[in-house]
Design a protein around this motif. Structure first.
Motif, short mmCIF file in Angstrom:
data_model
loop_
_atom_site.label_atom_id
_atom_site.label_comp_id
_atom_site.label_asym_id
_atom_site.label_seq_id
_atom_site.Cartn_x
_atom_site.Cartn_y
_atom_site.Cartn_z
N ASP A 1 0.87 -1.18 0.00
CA ASP A 1 0.00 0.00 0.00
C ASP A 1 0.91 1.23 0.00
N PRO A 2 0.87 2.05 -1.05
CA PRO A 2 1.81 3.18 -1.15
C PRO A 2 1.53 4.34 -0.21
N THR A 3 0.45 4.28 0.56
CA THR A 3 0.10 5.40 1.45
C THR A 3 0.37 5.12 2.92
N ARG A 4 0.50 3.86 3.28
CA ARG A 4 0.64 3.53 4.71
C ARG A 4 2.06 3.79 5.21
N GLY A 5 2.22 3.84 6.54
CA GLY A 5 3.55 3.95 7.13
C GLY A 5 3.76 5.23 7.93
N LEU A 6 5.01 5.62 8.05
CA LEU A 6 5.41 6.83 8.78
C LEU A 6 5.51 8.01 7.83
N HIS A 7 5.00 9.16 8.27
CA HIS A 7 5.05 10.36 7.44
C HIS A 7 5.80 11.46 8.20
N PHE A 8 6.78 12.05 7.53
CA PHE A 8 7.54 13.14 8.13
C PHE A 8 7.51 14.36 7.22
N SER A 9 7.80 15.53 7.82
CA SER A 9 7.77 16.77 7.05
C SER A 9 9.15 17.22 6.58
N GLN A 10 10.21 16.52 7.03
CA GLN A 10 11.57 16.91 6.65
C GLN A 10 12.37 15.67 6.26
N SER A 11 13.23 15.87 5.25
CA SER A 11 14.05 14.76 4.77
C SER A 11 14.92 14.17 5.87
N ILE A 12 15.48 15.02 6.70
CA ILE A 12 16.42 14.53 7.71
C ILE A 12 15.74 13.56 8.66
N MET A 13 14.44 13.76 8.92
CA MET A 13 13.73 12.84 9.81
C MET A 13 13.45 11.51 9.13
N THR A 14 13.12 11.55 7.84
CA THR A 14 12.90 10.29 7.14
C THR A 14 14.18 9.47 7.08
#
Length: 306
Positions: free
Chosen positions: A219-232
């Motif tokens: 599922d391409p929408t599930r998981g963890l979502h972050f607002s900054q690249s460094i956090m991902t």
């Protein structure tokens, strides 16, 4: 004349002459003639009403009054001298300010700064971390790193990277109980997403990558979502899931083995999206700005990791 009539210049000349016990050596340090030193010392003695030096044809030494004066003033004069040297060094140092987003600064720029400082030890740099566009007309910013199309009115813009986007994860995920051998295996793993305010619909995301990989089970929408690249990226390093990384930000982590690429497939970022080094055209060729720009471009061309 009263003692308060003695000037600081005369006192300084006395201190230098007393340290060297030589008018000739004092003259060299003060960049005047020995006669000028002798004349100023004589005038100083007249003002004070006492002799400060015993002088013969071969030697010189301080009188008792001279020794007392040197002891009383020597520390204060050294403090003044040191302060003047510090002030001179401060005014002679060069400095400039770089504005950068937090992710690029943390993952690429800051780890490489020691190499810049080694080449340019006389330049002081201030890093202004901001994820909003630098306003050169209102902020004290000399040069900035921006992500975008690179067409900015009144600014010189140098493209820094050709970017690819691809899955990255901690190597520990490859050796876990669930295999990660093909894209459809991602259905068993947490997908880490970047929801960036500057993201465009053309920026590759998990939906695009899975479609390109012909993987229809995750599922391409599930998981963890972050607002900054460094956090991902940090979540990926910590083994929390699989993220999409871009070339410029993950190079060092890949080289160090903190991250790995579980699949070879990568997506090219549209040419209009890239990191650019920008500066006002009126300042772009100033020595410090040019030195920083040339250094950055050379680092990128050489592909140096830290």
């Amino acid at each position: 004349m009263s003692r308060s009539g003695a000037g600081l210049g005369a006192l300084w000349t006395f201190a230098v002459a007393a340290r060297h016990l030589s008018f000739a050596k004092a003259a060299v340090e003060l960049d005047v003639t020995p006669a000028a030193v002798s004349s100023q010392i004589r005038a100083f003695e007249v003002r004070l009403g006492t002799r400060l030096f015993f002088r013969t044809s071969r030697s010189m030494k301080l009188t008792h009054a001279g020794e007392e004066l040197l002891e009383a003033t020597g520390g204060a004069l050294r403090t003044i001298d040191e302060a003047l040297h510090r002030a001179a060094n401060t005014t002679q140092r060069k400095s400039f300010t770089v504005s950068s987003g937090s992710s690029f600064a943390a993952k690429w720029l800051v780890p490489r700064l020691p190499r810049f400082r080694q080449q340019f030890p006389d330049i002081d740099m201030r890093i202004d971390i901001s994820d909003t566009l630098a306003d050169f007309s209102r902020q004290e910013v000399d040069i900035a790193i921006r992500f975008g199309r690179g067409a900015y009115a009144g600014l010189r813009s140098d493209r820094l990277f050709v970017e690819d986007v691809f899955p990255i994860c901690s190597p520990q995920l490859l050796h876990g109980p669930i295999p990660l051998r093909e894209p459809n295996d991602l259905q068993y793993f947490t997908l880490i997403h970047l929801d960036w305010h500057s993201q465009d619909s053309m920026w590759p995301d998990w939906r695009m990558w899975l479609m390109a990989a012909k993987a229809d089970k995750p599922d391409p929408t599930r998981g963890l979502h972050f607002s900054q690249s460094i956090m991902t990226l940090q979540a990926a390093v910590d083994g929390q899931g699989v993220a999409l990384g871009n070339t410029s930000l993950v190079g060092d982590d890949l080289a160090a083995g903190r991250l790995v690429r579980p699949f070879d497939l990568s997506l090219k970022i549209a040419p209009e999206f890239a990191y650019h080094l920008v500066a006002p055209r009126a300042k772009a060729d100033k020595p410090m700005i040019k030195a920083f720009r040339d250094w950055m471009l050379a680092e990128i061309a050489g592909g140096k990791a830290v």
